[in-house]
Design a protein around this motif. Sequence first.
Motif, short mmCIF file in Angstrom:
data_model
loop_
_atom_site.label_atom_id
_atom_site.label_comp_id
_atom_site.label_asym_id
_atom_site.label_seq_id
_atom_site.Cartn_x
_atom_site.Cartn_y
_atom_site.Cartn_z
N ALA A 49 0.81 -1.22 0.00
CA ALA A 49 0.00 0.00 0.00
C ALA A 49 0.84 1.27 0.00
O ALA A 49 0.50 2.25 -0.67
N ALA A 50 1.94 1.25 0.77
CA ALA A 50 2.75 2.47 0.91
C ALA A 50 3.98 2.45 0.02
O ALA A 50 4.70 3.46 -0.03
N PHE A 60 3.42 11.25 3.16
CA PHE A 60 2.31 10.49 3.73
C PHE A 60 2.60 8.99 3.81
O PHE A 60 1.74 8.21 4.23
N GLU A 61 3.80 8.59 3.40
CA GLU A 61 4.17 7.17 3.41
C GLU A 61 3.97 6.54 4.79
O GLU A 61 3.32 5.48 4.92
N VAL A 64 0.22 6.17 5.85
CA VAL A 64 -0.46 5.08 5.16
C VAL A 64 0.05 3.74 5.67
O VAL A 64 -0.73 2.81 5.93
N SER A 67 -1.41 3.00 9.05
CA SER A 67 -2.86 2.79 8.99
C SER A 67 -3.19 1.38 8.52
O SER A 67 -4.08 0.73 9.08
N VAL A 68 -2.50 0.89 7.50
CA VAL A 68 -2.83 -0.43 6.98
C VAL A 68 -2.23 -1.55 7.83
O VAL A 68 -2.81 -2.62 7.95
#
Length: 287
Positions: A49-50, A60-61, A64, A67-68
């Motif tokens: 995802a990142a 924002f890496e 993210v 978060s995942v």
Amino acid sequence: MLTLPETVDVHAKAAHAKATLSRTPVRLIVSAMLAGMWIGVGDVLMWSAAGPLHVDGNPFEKLVAGSVFAAALTIVVFAGSELATSAMMILPLGAVRRTISWLRAGGVLLGIFFSNMLGAFAFAWVIIQTGILAHGPAGEFAVDTLAGKIAHTPAELFWRGVMCNVLVCVAIWAAARLKNEVAKAVIIFWGVLAFIAAGFEHVVANMTTFAIGLLSGGDVTWGDFATNMTFVGLGNLVGGAIVIGLAYAYVAGKLSKDDAAGAEELMEEPEPVVANAEADLVTAPGR
């Protein structure tokens, strides 16, 4: 919401369930292997995802990624499996509340730790077979993640390990206080987001990272792996057992006479084997 003494007792009972599960070692091994796999899923999800953000240098890496990755610990808790990092808090609380002995707590923790590792290596082998990390941003992110972990000094690994498990275990601690499953999932999310985004070190997550590098012939040695496991593992132990577990046990205070008698009964009359002791932290406060 449970009181602090009640929360200590919930974790002490979970420690007793883990100790009881260890009397059927194969069940404990399989349960802990599942946890190692779920945390590995979080690694791969994070890289996938990142990865594009990492390659582009997008700020924002980390947001993210954190978060995942929270999906991993959420699955461990709600599906039910044995994870070393949370056990580092739960088992000492069981010893403090005398539902298990300190010697038993140490033995069960070692069993969970190495079974997590076995699950992580099995999962890593499967991921290598899929080829999803062979090319592209996800694979590049995975390689850079491993290189970064190798570059840290032992002192950095230790203190990053301390801070990681402070956040992981406070999430597990707080989740046990709550009666609503959605609220439990939310607090777990924030704890995991914080440690990933901050760059702290989780020994079980690192098992999959190193396993993929070692099994795929990456630029890593078994010595690098042993160093990471030792110093991150010790840091995680300090963060979970002392900073969260023993600190909150002290704040909660001593057991009442009735509760102490109940703890002695647990020591003398083990409960039936529970194959998902970690999930007891989800259900116990709601009973």
